[in-house]
Design a protein around this motif. Sequence first.
Motif, PDB file in Angstrom:
ATOM      1  N   TYR A 122     -21.141  -5.107  23.948  1.00 51.06           N
ATOM      2  CA  TYR A 122     -22.900  -4.952  24.077  1.00 51.06           C
ATOM      3  C   TYR A 122     -23.279  -3.784  24.944  1.00 51.06           C
ATOM      4  N   LEU A 123     -24.114  -3.008  24.119  1.00 52.70           N
ATOM      5  CA  LEU A 123     -24.672  -2.065  24.537  1.00 52.70           C
ATOM      6  C   LEU A 123     -26.391  -2.127  25.249  1.00 52.70           C
ATOM      7  N   THR A 124     -26.104  -1.893  26.407  1.00 57.23           N
ATOM      8  CA  THR A 124     -27.372  -2.052  27.243  1.00 57.23           C
ATOM      9  C   THR A 124     -28.278  -1.415  27.796  1.00 57.23           C
ATOM     10  N   ALA A 125     -29.604  -1.438  28.446  1.00 63.16           N
ATOM     11  CA  ALA A 125     -30.757  -0.890  28.656  1.00 63.16           C
ATOM     12  C   ALA A 125     -31.460  -1.175  29.807  1.00 63.16           C
ATOM     13  N   VAL A 126     -31.973  -0.276  30.515  1.00 65.62           N
ATOM     14  CA  VAL A 126     -32.715  -1.585  32.271  1.00 65.62           C
ATOM     15  C   VAL A 126     -34.009  -0.367  32.332  1.00 65.62           C
ATOM     16  N   ALA A 129     -27.572  -5.316  23.291  1.00 68.04           N
ATOM     17  CA  ALA A 129     -27.695  -5.597  21.938  1.00 68.04           C
ATOM     18  C   ALA A 129     -26.123  -5.235  21.106  1.00 68.04           C
ATOM     19  N   ASP A 130     -25.724  -6.240  19.797  1.00 69.91           N
ATOM     20  CA  ASP A 130     -24.530  -5.783  20.031  1.00 69.91           C
ATOM     21  C   ASP A 130     -24.292  -5.690  18.479  1.00 69.91           C
ATOM     22  N   LEU A 131     -25.015  -3.768  18.186  1.00 70.84           N
ATOM     23  CA  LEU A 131     -24.284  -3.852  16.636  1.00 70.84           C
ATOM     24  C   LEU A 131     -23.727  -3.987  15.247  1.00 70.84           C
ATOM     25  N   SER A 132     -22.222  -4.925  16.242  1.00 68.93           N
ATOM     26  CA  SER A 132     -22.024  -5.578  14.631  1.00 68.93           C
ATOM     27  C   SER A 132     -22.347  -6.936  14.116  1.00 68.93           C
ATOM     28  N   THR A 133     -23.026  -8.334  15.302  1.00 67.78           N
ATOM     29  CA  THR A 133     -23.586  -9.070  14.805  1.00 67.78           C
ATOM     30  C   THR A 133     -25.358  -9.097  15.277  1.00 67.78           C
ATOM     31  N   GLY A 134     -25.412  -8.215  15.210  1.00 69.65           N
ATOM     32  CA  GLY A 134     -26.922  -8.139  15.198  1.00 69.65           C
ATOM     33  C   GLY A 134     -28.110  -8.721  15.982  1.00 69.65           C
ATOM     34  N   GLU A 135     -27.581  -9.319  17.820  1.00 66.96           N
ATOM     35  CA  GLU A 135     -28.022  -9.766  18.387  1.00 66.96           C
ATOM     36  C   GLU A 135     -28.609  -8.869  19.579  1.00 66.96           C
ATOM     37  N   LEU A 136     -29.923  -9.873  19.672  1.00 71.95           N
ATOM     38  CA  LEU A 136     -30.789  -8.821  20.378  1.00 71.95           C
ATOM     39  C   LEU A 136     -31.540  -9.711  21.712  1.00 71.95           C
ATOM     40  N   LYS A 137     -31.348  -8.712  22.868  1.00 73.08           N
ATOM     41  CA  LYS A 137     -32.100 -10.233  23.705  1.00 73.08           C
ATOM     42  C   LYS A 137     -32.728  -9.475  25.176  1.00 73.08           C
ATOM     43  N   LEU A 152     -24.777  -6.543  34.158  1.00 73.08           N
ATOM     44  CA  LEU A 152     -23.895  -5.501  33.706  1.00 73.08           C
ATOM     45  C   LEU A 152     -22.501  -6.195  33.534  1.00 73.08           C
ATOM     46  N   VAL A 153     -22.385  -6.478  34.785  1.00 73.35           N
ATOM     47  CA  VAL A 153     -20.289  -6.957  34.820  1.00 73.35           C
ATOM     48  C   VAL A 153     -20.735  -7.777  33.837  1.00 73.35           C
ATOM     49  N   SER A 154     -21.533  -9.040  33.897  1.00 70.96           N
ATOM     50  CA  SER A 154     -21.423 -10.315  33.246  1.00 70.96           C
ATOM     51  C   SER A 154     -20.962 -10.056  31.871  1.00 70.96           C
ATOM     52  N   LEU A 155     -21.689  -8.628  31.125  1.00 72.27           N
ATOM     53  CA  LEU A 155     -21.863  -8.634  29.684  1.00 72.27           C
ATOM     54  C   LEU A 155     -20.666  -7.533  29.293  1.00 72.27           C
ATOM     55  N   GLN A 156     -19.595  -6.788  30.469  1.00 71.39           N
ATOM     56  CA  GLN A 156     -19.029  -6.602  29.895  1.00 71.39           C
ATOM     57  C   GLN A 156     -19.579  -5.408  29.004  1.00 71.39           C
ATOM     58  N   THR A 157     -20.514  -4.373  29.454  1.00 75.78           N
ATOM     59  CA  THR A 157     -21.219  -2.966  29.114  1.00 75.78           C
ATOM     60  C   THR A 157     -20.106  -2.655  28.764  1.00 75.78           C
ATOM     61  N   LYS A 158     -20.002  -1.014  28.287  1.00 75.62           N
ATOM     62  CA  LYS A 158     -19.419  -0.329  28.487  1.00 75.62           C
ATOM     63  C   LYS A 158     -20.618   0.809  28.786  1.00 75.62           C
ATOM     64  N   GLU A 159     -21.271   0.756  28.158  1.00 76.30           N
ATOM     65  CA  GLU A 159     -22.571   1.975  28.077  1.00 76.30           C
ATOM     66  C   GLU A 159     -24.420   1.707  28.403  1.00 76.30           C
ATOM     67  N   ILE A 160     -24.916   2.160  28.997  1.00 69.54           N
ATOM     68  CA  ILE A 160     -25.974   1.442  29.494  1.00 69.54           C
ATOM     69  C   ILE A 160     -27.259   2.987  28.926  1.00 69.54           C
ATOM     70  N   VAL A 161     -28.372   2.632  28.412  1.00 70.84           N
ATOM     71  CA  VAL A 161     -29.519   3.863  28.070  1.00 70.84           C
ATOM     72  C   VAL A 161     -30.661   3.477  29.490  1.00 70.84           C
ATOM     73  N   VAL A 162     -30.721   4.780  30.139  1.00 75.71           N
ATOM     74  CA  VAL A 162     -32.035   4.671  30.728  1.00 75.71           C
ATOM     75  C   VAL A 162     -32.329   5.913  29.658  1.00 75.71           C
TER      76      VAL A 162
END
Length: 862
Positions: A128-132, A146-154, A168-178
Motif C-alpha cells: 500500500y502507498l498512502t497519503a495524508v 492504494a495498491d498499484l498492483s491490484t488497483g485498490e483505492l480507498k 499506517l501500522v495496520s496497513l504496513q505501508t512503506k511510503e506515505i505522500v504528504v
Amino acid sequence: MAKKELTPMMVQYQKIKDQYPDAFLFYRLGDFYEMFNEDAIKGSQLLELTLTNRSRNAANPVPMCGVPHKAVQNYIDILVDQGYKVAICEQMEDPRLAKGMVKREVIQLVTPGTQVDVGSENAKSNNYLTAVVDDQKNHEFAFSYADLSTGELKVAKLTTQAEFVNELVSLQTKEIVVDTDLPESIQDTIQKLGILISHQSVLPVNASVSYLSQDVDDDLMKRVVKLLLDYIQATQKRSLQHLKRAVIYEPSDFLELDHNSQYNLELIRNIRTGKKAGTLLWLLDQTKTAMGGRKLKQWIERPLVNRKLINQRHDAVAVLLDHYFERNQLQDELIKVYDLERLAGRISFGSVNGRDLIQLKASLKQVPKIKYILEQIADKSFEAMLKNLVPLDDVVDEIDSAIVEEPPISVTDGGVIKDGYNQQLDTYRDATNNGQKWLAELEAKERKITGINNLKVGFNHVFGYYIEVTKVNLDKIPANRYQRKQTLANAERFSTPELKEKEALILEAQEQSKTLEYKLFVKIRDDIKKSIKRIQDLADAVASIDVLQSFAAVSEEYRFVRPTLTTHHVVEVKDGRHPVVEKVLGHQQYVPNDVNLGEDTSILLITGPNMSGKSTYMRQMALCVIMNQMGCFVPAKQAKLPVFDKIFTRIGAADDLISGQSTFMVEMKEANDAIENATPNSLILFDEIGRGTATYDGMALAQAIIEYVHNNIGAKTLFSTHYHELTVLDESLKRLQNVHVGATESNGELVFLHKIQPGPADKSYGIHVAKLAGLPEGLLHRANDILTNLEQQADKEHQTASAPKQAPQQAPEQQTSLFPLEQIDDKQAEVVSQLKKLDLMGKTPMQVMNQVYKWQQKINGD
C-alpha cells in the motif's frame, strides 16, 4: 568535476539527476544501466557491484558502476526493499539514428509504495502507498491508500492522530505522500515508524483524477485522493486505467482493532518471529489463489459489524461444508486461476508479456466451471458473487487466436504471435524460413564444390552471414570464388555477391517481422485493456469464493461450529479453544474452556498461577469474536455471541523504545485507550494491569480500573491478575464474577489443570513456577523459608488488627518481636526495628530475600 569539464553525456546525466535528487538514477547506456558519482559509490556497496571510474585519466575521474539491462529488475528490487527510490532513465531514440547525444528521460520512478513486481513470497500481500492531509483548523485528517498492483483505492476521514497512526501500522505501508502543510511533529512520528515520507506538489486537475474521485463528495477527502493520484502519475508516467474509483470507508464500519491488539493477538504476524507461521492467518489460509490470500488478510484485519453480512458469510460457509464433493471440485478449479488482479495491473501498466496473457486465458477458462459448481449448490448466499462471475469469452478468444501457447518472455524478439493470425506477418516469416532453407542448401552446395566437409554457413550480428573455412582447407577453395570478410585464429570467413543479396532479404524480413509482431501484440494488449473493469469484478468474486471455501475447509478440519448471533449482550462459549495453540499442541493435549458472560455479568476476574493459561484463555475469546465477525465458524463446541464494535487488549509486557516509553507507561496508555473509547458493546482484555509499578500503586490502579469499567462502561471484560486481594470485589461489584485457572500439587510438584473454574485461586504458586523454570534448589528453599515467615507475619498482623481492642497483656515489643526479650541484643533489636518499618508489599521477592540475608549476616555477626 567543474561544469565546464563535463562531457556532453555527463551534462545530460547531471541535468536528469538534479530532477531526482532523492533517487538512484539508472542511466541507460547500451546494454547497461549506469550509476555515477555518489549514486555509484553507495550503489556499489548496497548491490555488491564493482566500482570503477569514467575518465580515469582526468584530474577528477567520475566513480561509476552498472548493471545489465536484462537483469535490472533484481537490482531495483534490492534497493526498493531497503527503502530507496530508483529512477529508470531510458534511451528514447535509436542510437544508430540519433544526431548528437541520444535523447534520454526517466520513464518511471520506482518507490517502496509503488513497487508492483512482487515475488511469489509476497503474492498474498498488498503493497500500500498512502497519503495524508491534515486539516488543523477542524482537527481531522483525510487519509487515502492504494495498491498499484491490484488497483485498490480507498479514502477515509480520521478524527485523531492515534487513528491515523493506527491505519499506517495496520496497513504496513512503506511510503506515505504528504503535502507541505503537514506539521513537523507528525512527520517525526511517521519517520519513527520507519516509513518513507515523499512530498508531492499540486498538479493541474486531469480527467483521470476527476473520474477516480467522482464518488468522493468531501473536499478534504478529495484533496488527499488527488495528492495520492498526483504522486502516482508523477512517478509512474503511464496509464493507470486499472485503478478503481475511490471507495470511502469508515473505521467504524468494521470491528475496530488497533495495531497493538492485532500485534498482541498475533493475527497476521508472529510476535516472536515476525512471520506468518503461528498466526491466525497461518491457521485459516487454505486459499488457492493469490488474490484470495490477500482478501483473507483484509477480512482478518477488518472484521464486519453488519449482522446481515456476517450471516451471509456464515450461510455460504455452511453450504460449502454441506457440499463436500462440490467444494473439492471448486478447489481444483481455483488452483488453476492465476492472479487476475495483478494481471490486470500489468496490462494497464503496459508491462504484460505473452506468458501473462496465456495465464489470463487459462484463468478465464476456469470461470464457467466455477460458476457451474456454485449454481449446482443453488444457494442465495452466493448471489452477489455469481452476478460478477461473468465469463469473458471475447478476451479468451482473442488471446487464443493470437498468442502461441508457450511464448518467450520478451515481446520484442518475436515468436509471440501465432502463424495464420496476420497475413503480412506470415509473409515475412515465410521469407525468413525460405532464406534459412536457402542457406542450408548453399552450405551443402559449397561443400560439394570445394570438397571441404566442415565448411559452414553462419551468422553473427556484427558481420552478418558468412562462409567459414578452416585454415588447413584454404588451398581447396577455387580461385576467385569467395570474397574475404574476416580472419580468425584458425579460420577465414568469406562472402559472395549472392550471399550478400540473400542476407539483405533475410535480415529485412526478420526485422520487419519483429516490428510487426510487437505492434500486433500491443494492439491485442490495448484491446484487452478495455476489459480491465470486468476482469477486476471477476477477480473480486473469485477471491471472495476462495476465502469462503478456505473457511469451510478449516472449519471441517478443526471442528469449528457456526456461532449464533444474539441481539442480547450475552456471551456463551462452550468448550472454546485457541485455534492456533490447539494446532501446535494437538487436539488431544489442548484443554477447552467455557466463557460465560450473561447479561448480569460484564467482568470475569481471572486468577491463577503463571503459565497456567490465563492469557491463552483471554486470547481465545478475542479470536473467537474476530473469526465470528469475519464470517468464519469458531473453535468451540457451541457459541452464542453478540456483535462487538471494538476490541481492546493489554496483554504481555511491551515497551516502546522508539518514543522512550517504559513497559508501565505503554500499559497505562493502552488501558487509557480502552477506557476512553470502549462502549457497552466492546470487548476488553486486560492482563496483569498494574504489575509495572510498586505493589500498592499497582493494586490501587487495577482496582480503580475494574471499578471504572464496571460502573461507567459496562463492556464485556476479561481481567487477569495476581493481586488476590482484588477477588473480594465481587462483593461490591454485582456484575463481576471470579474465576480461576485450576492447579494442584502432587508430591510437591505443581500440576497445571488449564481449566477455568468458578471462584478465586487459593494461592499463586510463584515458587513452584520458579522451580519449573529451573532456578537452583538452594535458592528455592530459601525463598520458601522467606515466604513462610512473611505469611506468618501477615497472619499475626491480621489477627492483631481483627482482635478486640483491650489493654495489652505484655509490652508491644514482645508482640511483634521475632526473638525472646531476654535473649535480644542491640543488633537483633535493630533488625526488629527495621522489620517493623519494612514496606513488605512494595518490595519484590528478590529485594526481600536480599534484605533477609543482610539481617541474617548482622545477627550472626558475620
